[in-house]
Design an enzyme around this catalytic site. Sequence first.
Site, PDB file in Angstrom:
ATOM      1  N   LYS A 120      -4.010  -4.195  -2.043  1.00  0.00           N
ATOM      2  CA  LYS A 120      -2.685  -3.620  -1.827  1.00  0.00           C
ATOM      3  C   LYS A 120      -1.584  -4.531  -2.373  1.00  0.00           C
ATOM      4  O   LYS A 120      -0.681  -4.085  -3.092  1.00  0.00           O
ATOM      5  CB  LYS A 120      -2.459  -3.345  -0.340  1.00  0.00           C
ATOM      6  N   ASP A 138      -0.314   1.188   1.743  1.00  0.00           N
ATOM      7  CA  ASP A 138      -0.033   0.423   2.950  1.00  0.00           C
ATOM      8  C   ASP A 138      -0.127   1.360   4.154  1.00  0.00           C
ATOM      9  O   ASP A 138      -0.557   2.494   4.026  1.00  0.00           O
ATOM     10  CB  ASP A 138       1.358  -0.208   2.864  1.00  0.00           C
TER      11      ASP A 138
END
Length: 216
Positions: A120, A138
């Site tokens: 991420k 996220d």
Amino acid sequence: MNKKNMQTVLDTLKEMFPDAYCELDHANAFELTIAVLLSAQCTDKKVNEVTADLFQKYKTPDDYIAVPLEELEQDIKRIGLYRNKAKNIKALSQLLIEQYNGEIPPVHEELVKLPGVGRKTANVVMSNAFDYPAIAVDTHVERVSKRLGICKWKDSVLQVEQTLMKKVPKEEWTMTHHRLIFFGRYHCKAQNPQCEICPLLELCREGKKRMKVKVS
DNA sequence: CTCCCGATAT
DNA sequence: ATATCAGGAG
């Protein structure tokens, strides 16, 4: 979710948040990497409060290596998860100097080798610092995608990312990513989602379920 | 899967 | 009091 509804989602998000952007303050790729690393399980607002002072005190990887671990821990203590994060920042700085000439490598496969940098974070750095198309998943992107029914409830974050990449045109990946975050942060919130005034309610599986529970 | 963790909203 | 916040590592 079918193509027609997906297009409606993209169009609506564009109307709601035409200029969504990265809300983590940063002046370069190195600062962005540190900011994203710090942002795990913490609000952007809090991260920005801490980095305002942090980025004045520390400019380069050498600056982070030079300071004692305990001092860096105190500098970021208010963020939470501060011991892991402080340790990772020092190890990351060390590795940057040893293997990357002190610079953040503009390559996803290299970024994830850095301590504290996962998929991420690497996606955020690639898209925001190096203008490379990416969709970082996220907590907001995952929640919103699942509520709307873009992907399955039990999908992993990687599966969510792959589904989004398949359903969104590549040139819109980065902007859509930011809009999904804004949508999740300010509208489709974890607690108290604004279903009553949501323009996507008609196509939202979870939203309609929530509205039913409310009236009955 | 658990642990890391302070600050804020509800 | 509890949930949540731009996750990652073991």
